[in-house]
Design a protein around this motif. Structure first.
Motif, PDB file in Angstrom:
ATOM      1  N   ALA A  45     -77.106 -40.694 -25.931  1.00 30.62           N
ATOM      2  CA  ALA A  45     -77.072 -40.256 -24.487  1.00 30.62           C
ATOM      3  C   ALA A  45     -78.018 -39.829 -23.433  1.00 30.62           C
ATOM      4  N   ARG A  46     -78.368 -38.013 -24.338  1.00 29.27           N
ATOM      5  CA  ARG A  46     -79.435 -37.901 -22.762  1.00 29.27           C
ATOM      6  C   ARG A  46     -80.638 -38.918 -22.526  1.00 29.27           C
ATOM      7  N   VAL A  48     -80.604 -41.447 -21.894  1.00 30.84           N
ATOM      8  CA  VAL A  48     -79.755 -41.894 -20.562  1.00 30.84           C
ATOM      9  C   VAL A  48     -79.290 -41.594 -19.418  1.00 30.84           C
ATOM     10  N   ARG A  49     -78.780 -40.761 -19.505  1.00 29.14           N
ATOM     11  CA  ARG A  49     -78.586 -39.700 -18.646  1.00 29.14           C
ATOM     12  C   ARG A  49     -80.074 -39.733 -17.348  1.00 29.14           C
ATOM     13  N   PHE A  52     -79.881 -42.569 -14.601  1.00 31.56           N
ATOM     14  CA  PHE A  52     -79.005 -42.003 -14.078  1.00 31.56           C
ATOM     15  C   PHE A  52     -79.223 -41.032 -12.417  1.00 31.56           C
ATOM     16  N   SER A  59     -72.698 -42.486 -11.910  1.00 34.02           N
ATOM     17  CA  SER A  59     -71.566 -42.783 -13.401  1.00 34.02           C
ATOM     18  C   SER A  59     -71.214 -43.402 -14.115  1.00 34.02           C
ATOM     19  N   ASP A  60     -69.972 -43.796 -12.778  1.00 32.44           N
ATOM     20  CA  ASP A  60     -68.982 -44.674 -13.161  1.00 32.44           C
ATOM     21  C   ASP A  60     -69.407 -46.417 -13.115  1.00 32.44           C
ATOM     22  N   PRO A 107     -73.282 -45.347 -26.321  1.00 24.78           N
ATOM     23  CA  PRO A 107     -73.185 -43.767 -26.123  1.00 24.78           C
ATOM     24  C   PRO A 107     -72.052 -44.245 -24.723  1.00 24.78           C
ATOM     25  N   ASP A 108     -70.885 -43.150 -24.574  1.00 23.96           N
ATOM     26  CA  ASP A 108     -69.786 -43.519 -23.419  1.00 23.96           C
ATOM     27  C   ASP A 108     -70.961 -43.617 -22.168  1.00 23.96           C
ATOM     28  N   GLU A 109     -71.458 -43.083 -21.835  1.00 17.98           N
ATOM     29  CA  GLU A 109     -72.847 -42.642 -20.770  1.00 17.98           C
ATOM     30  C   GLU A 109     -73.502 -44.417 -20.355  1.00 17.98           C
ATOM     31  N   ALA A 112     -69.949 -46.142 -19.321  1.00 14.51           N
ATOM     32  CA  ALA A 112     -69.667 -45.563 -18.185  1.00 14.51           C
ATOM     33  C   ALA A 112     -67.521 -45.257 -18.474  1.00 14.51           C
TER      34      ALA A 112
END
Ligand code: TXA
Ligand code: MG
Length: 324
Positions: A45-46, A48-49, A52, A59-60, A107-109, A112
């Protein structure tokens, strides 16, 4: 610790170096046959952030997960419908993204927050070598700054993201030039959320019920990509066969066949394929040249023509609202 925005971006032809950077949690751009992607470890997740942050992307809007080996699909999804298997047999590796029910490890990242994940096995040899060297799924949107055209060359990536990402894996110009076809396989029949080089007719030849997304699919939140503002040049984009007798100052033209006289910038394409391959590069060129009006010749909505007309119409709609 947050990394400095002006850190040095390594521009390299070394697949091993690019893969090592990604395995270390960094963001690296890489070539694919559609457009260049901006990759990071999909299950981290980190990492992937950081994609963005580099792109400045809302991020949606979910990211596509790229794999170098079809076996990797299993850990990413909860269910594998037969129609999805058929589409993979027919079109992978290639410019087709398949949306499936996601597994909990994604991950949700990446998604979305959706309950689905889009997956693609690209055909480009450098992309495949890179993904195989990483040895894990790689989340990647197109490698442009948000609001810019998708990049079809490593130079275009550098223009947008130099100093914002760890590396750029150099490859040739993307030969499709438009983003992948996105097809949702989470309901009874495949639904095309974004047109691309794999056409609806081709999908129907494999799964007869395949259809295009409708307004109600969009309303149900099935295709977050469609509600986001799509790229539109600063110039006014006109999609029409007719051109004025007196061409306004600062105008550009792109189309098939010989360019009409009187344009400061023009691109004559050999075919719809060539037109698709050239379009995003041409838009960047027009922006750099300070062009005010871009005349785009329409094409028949067959083969790549459907995706090409889709991108032309989005560019035209966006440019019309900007200029009021
Ligand atoms: O050709 C391509 O698809 C390129 C290369 C790098 O693979 N990638 C690309 O990514 O164009 P991006 O992020 O610019 O566009 C991804 C599109 C968006 O419209 C997004 O909404 C949609 O795919 N998408 C991704 N995951 C999805 C999901 N789970 N459900 C619905 N749409 C999804
Ligand atoms: Mg994009």
């Amino acid at each position: 610790m947050e990394r400095r925005q002006n850190a040095k971006t390594r521009v390299t032809t070394s697949v091993a170096l690019a893969a090592a950077l990604v395995r270390g949690g960094e963001v690296v751009a890489f070539p694919t046959e559609t457009v260049y992607g901006l990759g990071a470890l999909a299950l981290d997740a980190r990492a992937v952030r950081r994609i963005f942050a580099a792109k400045g992307r809302p991020s949606d809007n979910p990211l596509i997960v790229h794999i170098g080996d079809r076996e990797q699909v299993r850990e990413l999804v909860r269910k594998m419908p037969v129609m999805a298997e058929r589409l993979m047999d027919a079109f992978w590796p290639g410019p087709l993204t398949i949306v499936l029910p996601r597994a909990a490890i994604v991950p949700d990242e990446v998604t979305a927050g959706l309950d689905t994940v889009g997956i693609r096995l690209p055909a480009h040899p450098v992309a495949l070598a890179f993904l195989r060297a990483v040895g894990a799924p790689v989340a990647a949107p197109s490698a442009n700054r948000s609001g810019r055209p998708s990049p079809t060359s490593w130079q275009a990536v550098k223009q947008d993201l130099d100093g914002r990402i760890a590396g750029i894996l150099k490859g040739p110009r993307s030969h499709v030039g438009l983003e992948s076809t996105v097809v949702d396989c989470t309901s009874r029949v495949p639904v095309v959320l974004r047109s691309g080089a794999v056409t609806l007719e081709q999908l129907r030849a494999v799964v007869p019920g395949a259809r295009r997304a409708t307004g109600s699919d969009v309303a149900r939140g099935r295709s977050p990509g469609l509600k986001h503002r799509h790229y539109a040049p600063r110039a006014l984009v006109l999609v029409a066969d007719a051109i004025p007798a007196r061409i306004p100052k600062g105008s550009a033209w792109i189309g098939i066949g010989r360019a009409p006289r009187g344009f400061v910038v023009s691109r004559s394409c050999r075919s719809a394929r060539d037109y698709a391959r050239a379009l995003f590069h041409f838009f960047r060129h027009c922006e750099a040249a300070g062009i005010e009006r871009i005349y785009c010749q329409p094409v028949d909505a067959v083969g790549i023509g459907t995706a090409l007309m889709d991108r032309l119409q989005r560019a035209a709609a966006g440019s019309a609202t900007q200029t009021g």
